[in-house]
Design an enzyme around this catalytic site. Structure first.
Site, PDB file in Angstrom:
ATOM      1  N   LYS A 206      41.188  41.534  37.307  1.00 28.66           N
ATOM      2  CA  LYS A 206      42.085  42.349  36.483  1.00 28.66           C
ATOM      3  C   LYS A 206      42.392  41.683  35.156  1.00 28.66           C
ATOM      4  O   LYS A 206      42.777  42.327  34.190  1.00 28.66           O
ATOM      5  CB  LYS A 206      43.401  42.600  37.233  1.00 28.66           C
ATOM      6  CG  LYS A 206      43.309  43.643  38.333  1.00 28.66           C
ATOM      7  CD  LYS A 206      44.681  43.920  38.911  1.00 28.66           C
ATOM      8  CE  LYS A 206      44.627  45.000  39.964  1.00 28.66           C
ATOM      9  NZ  LYS A 206      45.950  45.300  40.540  1.00 28.66           N
ATOM     10  N   ARG A 207      42.247  40.358  35.131  1.00 29.86           N
ATOM     11  CA  ARG A 207      42.571  39.623  33.898  1.00 29.86           C
ATOM     12  C   ARG A 207      41.470  39.742  32.846  1.00 29.86           C
ATOM     13  O   ARG A 207      41.648  39.291  31.724  1.00 29.86           O
ATOM     14  CB  ARG A 207      42.841  38.152  34.242  1.00 29.86           C
ATOM     15  CG  ARG A 207      44.147  37.947  35.008  1.00 29.86           C
ATOM     16  CD  ARG A 207      44.416  36.488  35.315  1.00 29.86           C
ATOM     17  NE  ARG A 207      43.516  35.980  36.329  1.00 29.86           N
ATOM     18  CZ  ARG A 207      43.729  36.095  37.645  1.00 29.86           C
ATOM     19  NH1 ARG A 207      44.807  36.712  38.079  1.00 29.86           N
ATOM     20  NH2 ARG A 207      42.875  35.602  38.513  1.00 29.86           N
TER      21      ARG A 207
END
Length: 530
Positions: free
Chosen positions: A281-282
């Site tokens: 997600k980063r």
């Protein structure tokens, strides 16, 4: 669910659980090894009491946590659930799993719903659309979880644990020191009713363990909330990422503890970066909103992720409508192996979509309006820039086979289309006096051309004739024109630039350059020694 051969301990555990559950009359399970490569095991669950119902009344859910932006992996899970539901004329439910309040990101729910709408995946039930099985946000369902946790306490399949956090930390620390897997030592499992009541009278904080299903803050764990919600929302099939397969035995045990019939489980393959690492997600460049913001179309993104994981038979690069994907989707054809994300394929799909748009006048006009807005937003110097609909349509059509997104037309090497380049008077001294002579001749030739003749083929012939007539080497002439038309040393072919700029803009540019050249020549004569 698909289990890799590296998960043999997990497979044995699952086999034990399934065999145990299989004692119930209405449940039966089969454990099938892959018949060819033996590289994975397939666990199939059948519920004889609901088999016909699950096909006729499909209800699936996409249940993300609002801890960040929707990325490709989440979108793929949502898409496959949506396709499966619509294939079987069922319902697609959006449920927000926000029981871990420490990780919530403000605005994440709204962003997630916006991205689903943008891609055309519209929930039949959910936080915004409502439904008969709400609320669809777990933090609004806490009383339900407390009630169900109480049921497990009463039937003896769960128990209260009063151990303090300091003791649990010591247990974890000791296990790590001994190189063991940290786990609870079941100290509170054997407490008598009298001991439990005494601690409750003292208001000692506790968790409810089935493992742990209720935390001391009053929120359920993921496992309890997930099982309770899937049952109460009448979910028939659970389609989720393969990273969740380790939770499936726990969930099956919990279904048994409640006396409920489980849904059918299927696990989708992992999405990996090109280098084989797991998507995160980063990573900002895998967020769905990132692809939207850089000019990719929803249909292109949907087709891109539809080809990451199988489900459609033979891999194709053709662009399908969502209705066609629904018709073609087959859960049995979903891949076993992990899939690598190759953005080059997304570019292919987006190019196809752009070409399709330009075949329809109304859609092409929408694209023209979008391009005009982007140009006006990015560039302030619009001198000699033609932003008429006719000219913008021409630019789009000339570039339809080579641009991946509309933003390609705003890249630095295309700035000449929107900003009048600064004239460099030194270019004439660098190339010699012949370069100055060729401009009046070229202007006179270009003015004779009709707008319909302002094409690459015709311009190439005109430029060669002009440079030959004044004795200027053709490559030096191209260097001069590239500089005066774009201020670039490299870029598209000069004839391509001229065709895209159009007759009027080209002539205006060249007239400005000729005026500067003459002014420079006059100053040179004025300052020259007697």
């Amino acid at each position: 669910m698909v289990l890799g051969s590296e998960n043999k301990p997990f497979f044995k555990c699952c086999k034990h659980i399934l065999n145990h559950l299989g004692q119930k009359q209405y449940d039966s399970f089969s454990l099938v090894a892959h018949s060819k490569s033996k590289d994975f095991f397939l666990v199939r669950y059948y519920s004889t009491s609901k088999l016909s119902k699950t096909i006729q009344n499909v209800r699936v859910r996409f249940a993300p946590s609002p801890t960040g932006q929707l990325h490709l992996g989440g979108l793929r899970t949502a898409l496959y659930n949506y396709l499966f539901a619509k294939k079987h004329k069922g319902a697609f439910i959006l449920r927000i799993e926000d029981t871990d309040q420490t990780r919530l990101v403000p605005g994440a729910v709204e962003q997630l719903e916006n991205m689903l709408r943008w891609t055309g995946i519209r929930p039949d039930e959910g936080p915004s659309s409502g439904g008969h099985h709400g609320p669809y946000v777990q933090s609004q369902r806490l009383n339900l979880y407390k009630e169900k946790a109480k049921d497990l306490l009463e039937n003896g399949t769960a128990y209260r644990c009063f151990c303090k956090e300091s003791r649990l930390k010591l247990l974890r620390k000791e296990a790590l020191r001994l190189r063991e897997i940290p786990k609870y030592d079941n100290r509170c499992r054997g407490l008598s009713d009298e001991e439990i009541q005494a601690r409750l009278r003292e208001n000692q904080p506790y968790v409810v363990r089935f493992k742990v299903i209720m935390k001391s803050d009053g929120y359920p764990t993921y496992h309890l909330a997930c099982v309770v919600d899937d049952y109460l929302m009448d979910i028939s099939h659970v389609l989720r990422g393969v990273e969740w397969q380790v939770s499936t035995p726990k969930h099956l045990m919990m279904y048994r503890a409640f006396g409920w019939t489980p849904p059918v489980f299927a696990h989708l393959p992992l999405l990996l970066n090109r280098d084989g690492t797991k998507l995160s997600k980063r990573q900002g460049d895998i967020h769905v909103e990132h692809f939207k913001n850089v000019g990719y179309f929803p249909d292109a993104v949907i087709n891109f992720i539809a080809n990451m994981g199988g489900g459609f038979g033979k891999h194709q690069r053709k662009l399908f409508l969502i209705e066609e994907l629904i018709s073609k989707f087959n859960l049995k054809k979903v891949n076993v192996n992990s899939c690598r994300v190759e953005v080059e394929k997304l570019k292919d799909y987006n190019r196809q979509h752009l070409q399709h748009i330009m075949e329809h006048e109304k859609k092409l006009q929408d694209l023209v309006n979008q391009l005009k807005g982007l140009v006006l937003e990015k560039f302030t110097d619009k001198s000699h820039t033609d932003l008429s609909d006719k000219h913008l349509k021409k630019i789009l059509l000339l570039n339809k086979d080579r641009m991946d997104t509309i933003y390609d037309l705003l890249s630095p090497h295309m700035n000449y289309l929107w900003v009048t380049p600064k004239v460099n008077g030194d270019i004439f001294r660098e190339l010699g006096t012949d370069s100055e002579k060729v401009l009046p001749m070229l202007l006179s030739r270009l003015e004779l051309l009709k707008e319909s003749e302002f094409t690459k083929q015709k311009l190439a012939s005109v430029l060669k004739d002009a440079s030959s007539q004044v004795g200027l080497k053709y490559n030096l002439f191209m260097k001069l024109l590239r500089s005066v038309l774009s201020s670039l040393k490299e870029g598209p072919a000069v004839v391509e630039m001229m065709e895209m700029l159009g007759k009027e803009t080209c002539i205006l540019h060249l007239q400005d350059v000729l005026a500067v050249a003459r002014e420079n020549n006059k100053n040179h004569l004025y300052h020259s020694p007697d």
